[in-house]
Design an enzyme around this catalytic site. Structure first.
Site, PDB file in Angstrom:
ATOM      1  N   SER A   3       4.287   9.986   5.167  1.00  0.00           N
ATOM      2  CA  SER A   3       3.191   9.211   4.496  1.00  0.00           C
ATOM      3  C   SER A   3       3.663   8.620   3.061  1.00  0.00           C
ATOM      4  CB  SER A   3       1.992  10.156   4.359  1.00  0.00           C
ATOM      5  OG  SER A   3       1.677  10.512   5.609  1.00  0.00           O
ATOM      6  N   GLU A  58       2.365   4.310  11.509  1.00  0.00           N
ATOM      7  CA  GLU A  58       1.791   3.084  10.547  1.00  0.00           C
ATOM      8  C   GLU A  58       0.670   3.581   9.779  1.00  0.00           C
ATOM      9  OE1 GLU A  58       3.012   0.378  10.405  1.00  0.00           O
ATOM     10  OE2 GLU A  58       4.496   0.018  12.002  1.00  0.00           O
ATOM     11  N   GLY A  96     -13.174  14.114  35.282  1.00  0.00           N
ATOM     12  CA  GLY A  96     -12.943  15.797  35.787  1.00  0.00           C
ATOM     13  C   GLY A  96     -11.709  15.907  35.823  1.00  0.00           C
ATOM     14  N   SER A 106       3.962  -0.836  21.180  1.00  0.00           N
ATOM     15  CA  SER A 106       4.772  -0.418  20.108  1.00  0.00           C
ATOM     16  C   SER A 106       6.363  -1.153  20.259  1.00  0.00           C
ATOM     17  CB  SER A 106       5.267   0.987  20.171  1.00  0.00           C
ATOM     18  OG  SER A 106       4.705   1.722  19.191  1.00  0.00           O
TER      19      SER A 106
HETATM   20  P1  TGC Z   1       1.821   2.181  -4.451  1.00  0.00           P
HETATM   21  O1  TGC Z   1       1.981   2.422  -5.725  1.00  0.00           O
HETATM   22  O2  TGC Z   1       0.269   2.178  -3.866  1.00  0.00           O
HETATM   23  O3  TGC Z   1       2.233   0.814  -3.918  1.00  0.00           O
HETATM   24  C1  TGC Z   1       3.572   0.488  -4.331  1.00  0.00           C
HETATM   25  C2  TGC Z   1       3.526  -1.248  -4.048  1.00  0.00           C
HETATM   26  O4  TGC Z   1       3.348  -1.605  -2.942  1.00  0.00           O
HETATM   27  C3  TGC Z   1       2.104  -2.384  -2.937  1.00  0.00           C
HETATM   28  N1  TGC Z   1       1.410  -2.016  -1.691  1.00  0.00           N
HETATM   29  C4  TGC Z   1       1.153  -2.740  -0.470  1.00  0.00           C
HETATM   30  N2  TGC Z   1       1.939  -3.967  -0.470  1.00  0.00           N
HETATM   31  C5  TGC Z   1       1.519  -4.741   0.830  1.00  0.00           C
HETATM   32  N3  TGC Z   1       1.107  -4.183   1.735  1.00  0.00           N
HETATM   33  C6  TGC Z   1       0.480  -2.840   1.706  1.00  0.00           C
HETATM   34  N4  TGC Z   1      -0.179  -2.199   2.655  1.00  0.00           N
HETATM   35  C7  TGC Z   1       0.587  -1.881   0.467  1.00  0.00           C
HETATM   36  N5  TGC Z   1       0.252  -0.876  -0.068  1.00  0.00           N
HETATM   37  C8  TGC Z   1       0.729  -1.027  -1.379  1.00  0.00           C
HETATM   38  C9  TGC Z   1       1.408  -1.882  -4.035  1.00  0.00           C
HETATM   39  O5  TGC Z   1       0.321  -2.813  -4.537  1.00  0.00           O
HETATM   40  C10 TGC Z   1       2.532  -1.659  -5.076  1.00  0.00           C
HETATM   41  O6  TGC Z   1       3.105  -3.004  -5.538  1.00  0.00           O
HETATM   42  P2  TGC Z   1       3.571  -3.238  -7.176  1.00  0.00           P
HETATM   43  O7  TGC Z   1       3.914  -4.675  -7.214  1.00  0.00           O
HETATM   44  O8  TGC Z   1       2.475  -2.805  -7.899  1.00  0.00           O
HETATM   45  O9  TGC Z   1       4.742  -2.260  -7.189  1.00  0.00           O
HETATM   46  O10 TGC Z   1       2.535   3.172  -3.578  1.00  0.00           O
HETATM   47  P3  TGC Z   1       2.439   4.695  -3.207  1.00  0.00           P
HETATM   48  O11 TGC Z   1       3.728   5.135  -3.288  1.00  0.00           O
HETATM   49  O12 TGC Z   1       1.371   5.409  -3.944  1.00  0.00           O
HETATM   50  O13 TGC Z   1       2.190   4.622  -1.545  1.00  0.00           O
HETATM   51  C11 TGC Z   1       1.030   4.230  -1.038  1.00  0.00           C
HETATM   52  C12 TGC Z   1       0.596   4.537   0.279  1.00  0.00           C
HETATM   53  C13 TGC Z   1       0.282   5.900   0.620  1.00  0.00           C
HETATM   54  C14 TGC Z   1      -0.406   3.627   1.022  1.00  0.00           C
HETATM   55  C15 TGC Z   1       1.872   3.976   1.242  1.00  0.00           C
HETATM   56  O14 TGC Z   1       3.063   4.732   0.893  1.00  0.00           O
HETATM   57  C16 TGC Z   1       1.556   4.128   2.666  1.00  0.00           C
HETATM   58  O15 TGC Z   1       1.325   3.080   3.107  1.00  0.00           O
HETATM   59  N6  TGC Z   1       2.157   5.319   3.334  1.00  0.00           N
HETATM   60  C17 TGC Z   1       2.262   5.202   4.908  1.00  0.00           C
HETATM   61  C18 TGC Z   1       3.627   4.999   5.207  1.00  0.00           C
HETATM   62  C19 TGC Z   1       3.559   4.598   6.743  1.00  0.00           C
HETATM   63  O16 TGC Z   1       2.698   4.003   7.201  1.00  0.00           O
HETATM   64  N7  TGC Z   1       4.865   4.647   7.166  1.00  0.00           N
HETATM   65  C20 TGC Z   1       5.129   3.926   8.450  1.00  0.00           C
HETATM   66  C21 TGC Z   1       6.569   3.742   8.855  1.00  0.00           C
HETATM   67  S1  TGC Z   1       6.735   2.691  10.289  1.00  0.00           S
HETATM   68  C22 TGC Z   1       5.966   3.334  11.499  1.00  0.00           C
HETATM   69  O17 TGC Z   1       5.295   4.010  11.559  1.00  0.00           O
HETATM   70  C23 TGC Z   1       6.133   2.510  12.796  1.00  0.00           C
HETATM   71  S2  TGC Z   1       5.609   2.868  14.070  1.00  0.00           S
HETATM   72  C24 TGC Z   1       5.991   1.928  15.418  1.00  0.00           C
HETATM   73  C25 TGC Z   1       4.727   0.881  15.776  1.00  0.00           C
HETATM   74  O18 TGC Z   1       4.364   0.102  15.032  1.00  0.00           O
HETATM   75  O19 TGC Z   1       4.438   0.799  16.957  1.00  0.00           O
HETATM   76  P1  FAD Z   2       3.141  13.699   6.725  1.00  0.00           P
HETATM   77  O1  FAD Z   2       3.316  12.480   5.875  1.00  0.00           O
HETATM   78  O2  FAD Z   2       4.149  14.838   6.671  1.00  0.00           O
HETATM   79  O3  FAD Z   2       1.786  14.071   6.871  1.00  0.00           O
HETATM   80  C1  FAD Z   2       1.406  15.424   7.575  1.00  0.00           C
HETATM   81  C2  FAD Z   2      -0.331  15.334   7.619  1.00  0.00           C
HETATM   82  O4  FAD Z   2      -0.675  15.559   6.041  1.00  0.00           O
HETATM   83  C3  FAD Z   2      -0.885  14.145   8.138  1.00  0.00           C
HETATM   84  O5  FAD Z   2      -2.133  14.739   8.751  1.00  0.00           O
HETATM   85  C4  FAD Z   2      -1.252  13.376   6.645  1.00  0.00           C
HETATM   86  O6  FAD Z   2      -2.327  12.474   7.039  1.00  0.00           O
HETATM   87  C5  FAD Z   2      -1.617  14.374   5.765  1.00  0.00           C
HETATM   88  N1  FAD Z   2      -1.408  13.953   4.480  1.00  0.00           N
HETATM   89  C6  FAD Z   2      -0.243  13.513   4.039  1.00  0.00           C
HETATM   90  N2  FAD Z   2      -0.300  12.904   2.588  1.00  0.00           N
HETATM   91  C7  FAD Z   2      -1.851  13.246   2.488  1.00  0.00           C
HETATM   92  C8  FAD Z   2      -2.617  12.912   1.287  1.00  0.00           C
HETATM   93  N3  FAD Z   2      -2.156  12.233   0.130  1.00  0.00           N
HETATM   94  N4  FAD Z   2      -4.002  13.144   1.390  1.00  0.00           N
HETATM   95  C9  FAD Z   2      -4.511  13.543   2.718  1.00  0.00           C
HETATM   96  N5  FAD Z   2      -3.716  14.037   3.752  1.00  0.00           N
HETATM   97  C10 FAD Z   2      -2.443  13.818   3.666  1.00  0.00           C
HETATM   98  N6  FAD Z   2       8.670   5.524  11.193  1.00  0.00           N
HETATM   99  C11 FAD Z   2       9.444   4.532  11.059  1.00  0.00           C
HETATM  100  O7  FAD Z   2       9.813   4.384   9.816  1.00  0.00           O
HETATM  101  N7  FAD Z   2       9.690   3.515  12.031  1.00  0.00           N
HETATM  102  C12 FAD Z   2       9.439   3.822  13.195  1.00  0.00           C
HETATM  103  O8  FAD Z   2       9.572   2.942  14.192  1.00  0.00           O
HETATM  104  C13 FAD Z   2       8.590   4.920  13.564  1.00  0.00           C
HETATM  105  N8  FAD Z   2       8.218   5.110  14.960  1.00  0.00           N
HETATM  106  C14 FAD Z   2       7.392   6.126  15.131  1.00  0.00           C
HETATM  107  C15 FAD Z   2       7.078   6.528  16.446  1.00  0.00           C
HETATM  108  C16 FAD Z   2       6.487   7.801  16.863  1.00  0.00           C
HETATM  109  C17 FAD Z   2       6.462   8.171  18.200  1.00  0.00           C
HETATM  110  C18 FAD Z   2       6.065   8.561  15.912  1.00  0.00           C
HETATM  111  C19 FAD Z   2       5.289  10.010  16.312  1.00  0.00           C
HETATM  112  C20 FAD Z   2       6.311   8.158  14.558  1.00  0.00           C
HETATM  113  C21 FAD Z   2       6.893   7.130  14.237  1.00  0.00           C
HETATM  114  N9  FAD Z   2       7.300   6.955  12.753  1.00  0.00           N
HETATM  115  C22 FAD Z   2       8.293   5.641  12.438  1.00  0.00           C
HETATM  116  C23 FAD Z   2       7.049   7.700  11.723  1.00  0.00           C
HETATM  117  C24 FAD Z   2       5.374   7.771  11.259  1.00  0.00           C
HETATM  118  O9  FAD Z   2       5.287   6.624  10.624  1.00  0.00           O
HETATM  119  C25 FAD Z   2       5.104   8.994  10.473  1.00  0.00           C
HETATM  120  O10 FAD Z   2       5.033   9.989  11.272  1.00  0.00           O
HETATM  121  C26 FAD Z   2       3.925   8.854   9.622  1.00  0.00           C
HETATM  122  O11 FAD Z   2       4.013   7.783   8.540  1.00  0.00           O
HETATM  123  C27 FAD Z   2       3.467  10.148   9.010  1.00  0.00           C
HETATM  124  O12 FAD Z   2       4.452  10.746   8.628  1.00  0.00           O
HETATM  125  P2  FAD Z   2       4.654  12.349   8.766  1.00  0.00           P
HETATM  126  O13 FAD Z   2       4.857  12.426  10.261  1.00  0.00           O
HETATM  127  O14 FAD Z   2       5.890  12.778   7.946  1.00  0.00           O
HETATM  128  O15 FAD Z   2       3.412  13.074   8.344  1.00  0.00           O
END
Ligand code: TGC
Ligand code: FAD
Length: 396
Positions: free
Chosen positions: A150, A375, A351, A103
């Protein structure tokens, strides 16, 4: 004439000989990162996990910089310019030690640096990327908020113009390395849609608080970022960023690293279980000789090799410029679930010993709870795959 020689027996540590498809350069990267990880990280990681922190994040950043893994797949500005498979192998070898260490590298290279590299001005790239590649500056990536995980499109953090300045207000949550970062890439809603901002630590109104009491990813620093009237000059915005697609395109890079990393965690758990099963005796014989244990090992070796093949296939597609973000969703969904199954089975093979930090299996098992959540959760990637195959979005 037919060849009657027997083919070599499968290697238990690379059953389908996936690594034999690597180039010499890729093998060199694998070996260098594996050697570093086993020598410098593995002996310490259980203590860091138990302490619930990384005691020397700056030293670690410098060591990763010297190893050449920070932004290693990015071109120019002191970055390595490696292929996608080589970068994936580095993630695999790091996560074989601990998901928190992968990470650290993912957030620096695939999120913070990638955002500046993709969307930054020449000045922003020149100012930050060489120092970040060298591990002299630590970056974080603030997308998630307390009420917006999310669904990042619902973010409340706002950036408004005030003269030529920008003023940011909001809270980011769960931000890896937030409280030790020199620079935060912060995503905020503006009148022009979502945009990224480069926020140097120490900017008045910006603060970071470490999250405590985590039961997962303990060898990693996780933080809340607070932005209260943070005033930034006009050139703090990432000029190429526009809309939610900008941060999501960075997530693809980090998710890709997880595809490989999860394969590494799975391999580490399987190898630990194999070694333990061969040496642990009950009923007068090694537990590896019991049919139920062999079934667990067979399931594990299948999962580990499937994960390895999935990672390599997506890596090759990426190196050919053919990896769609849904391919990456497929890999994250499949490989994290495989790693979770392997970790749980490996823990049972151990175990009572399996619940301690003397063995790596439960540490991996609880880390993978985070890996399945960040992610994009398992459900989000399932729905992305569902949308890709049906053409129908289940999100809205
Ligand atoms: P939606 O309308 O589907 O998309 C908006 C615009 O984005 C485009 N798009 C993407 N583009 C590039 N890569 C992707 N993976 C893309 N997914 C969608 C899409 O084509 C659209 O483009 P445009 O030109 O039409 O505007 O957006 P939505 O609001 O319905 O959401 C879609 C969804 C649920 C898949 C998205 O919001 C999502 O991926 N949610 C999950 C959030 C997430 O992953 N957060 C992570 C935060 S960072 C983190 O966790 C770091 S952890 C530390 C580590 O990595 O070790
Ligand atoms: P929520 O979105 O509230 O989801 C709760 C539950 O509901 C989940 O089971 C989810 O799958 C479910 N759910 C939500 N929507 C739907 C749907 N449409 N259909 C079915 N089920 C659904 N974020 C950053 O930006 N930067 C970072 O560096 C980063 N680092 C992280 C490090 C750690 C240790 C952790 C735990 C998280 C980190 N994150 C970071 C945040 C991470 O990306 C979010 O926790 C993740 O995207 C999920 O969001 P949430 O925790 O708010 O869960």
């Amino acid at each position: 004439m037919s060849d009657h020689r027997k083919p070599p027996a499968p290697d238990p540590h690379d059953f389908l000989a996936v690594d034999s498809d690597l180039s010499d350069t890729e093998r060199d990267v694998r070996d260098a990162v594996r050697t570093f990880a086993r020598r410098e990280l593995l002996p310490n990681v259980a203590d860091w996990f138990e302490a619930g922190t990384l005691p020397d994040p700056r030293g670690l950043a410098k060591a990763f910089g010297d190893l050449g893994v920070l932004g290693m797949h990015l071109e120019g500005y002191g970055c390595g310019g490696s292929g996608a498979v080589a970068y994936g192998l580095a993630c695999r070898e790091l996560e074989a030690v601990d998901s928190g260490l992968r990470s650290f590298v993912s957030v620096q290279g695939s999120l913070a640096m990638a955002a500046i590299h993709k969307f930054g001005s020449e000045e922003q790239k020149g100012e930050w990327l060489p120092r970040m590649a060298a591990g002299e500056a630590i970056g974080c990536f603030g997308l998630t908020e307390p009420d917006s995980g999310s669904d990042p499109g619902s973010m409340r953090t706002r950036a408004r113009r005030d003269g030529s300045d920008w003023v940011l207000d909001g809270t980011k949550m769960w931000i890896t390395n937030g409280s030790v970062a020199d620079v935060a890439v912060v995503w905020a809603a503006t009148d022009e849609g979502i945009r990224g901002f480069v926020v140097p630590a120490g900017t008045p109104g910006f603060s970071a608080n470490t999250v405590h009491k985590k039961l997962s990813l303990r060898a990693s620093i996780t933080s809340e970022l607070v932005l209260e009237g943070v005033r930034l000059p006009a050139d703090a915005v990432l000029p190429g960023s526009r809309g939610l697609g900008s941060p999501l395109s960075c997530l693809n890079e980090a998710r890709y690293g997880i595809v490989w990393g999860a394969a590494g965690a799975a391999r580490a758990c399987y190898e630990a279980a194999l070694e333990y099963a061969l040496s642990r005796e009950q009923f007068g014989r090694p537990i590896a000789g019991f049919q139920l244990t062999q079934r667990k090992l067979a399931d594990m070796v299948v999962d580990v090799n499937h994960a390895g093949m999935t990672a390599l296939r997506i890596g090759r597609l990426k190196d050919e410029g053919r990896a769609h973000h849904n391919h990456v969703s497929f890999g994250k969904f499949a490989n994290v679930a495989a790693a979770q199954r392997v970790a749980a089975a490996a823990r049972s093979v151990h175990g009572a010993n399996g619940i301690t930090l003397e063995y790596p299996v439960m540490r991996h098992m609880v880390n993978l709870e985070t890996v399945a959540t960040y992610e994009g959760t398992e459900e989000i990637h399932a729905l992305s795959i569902g949308q890709a195959v049906t053409g129908v979005s289940a999100f809205r």
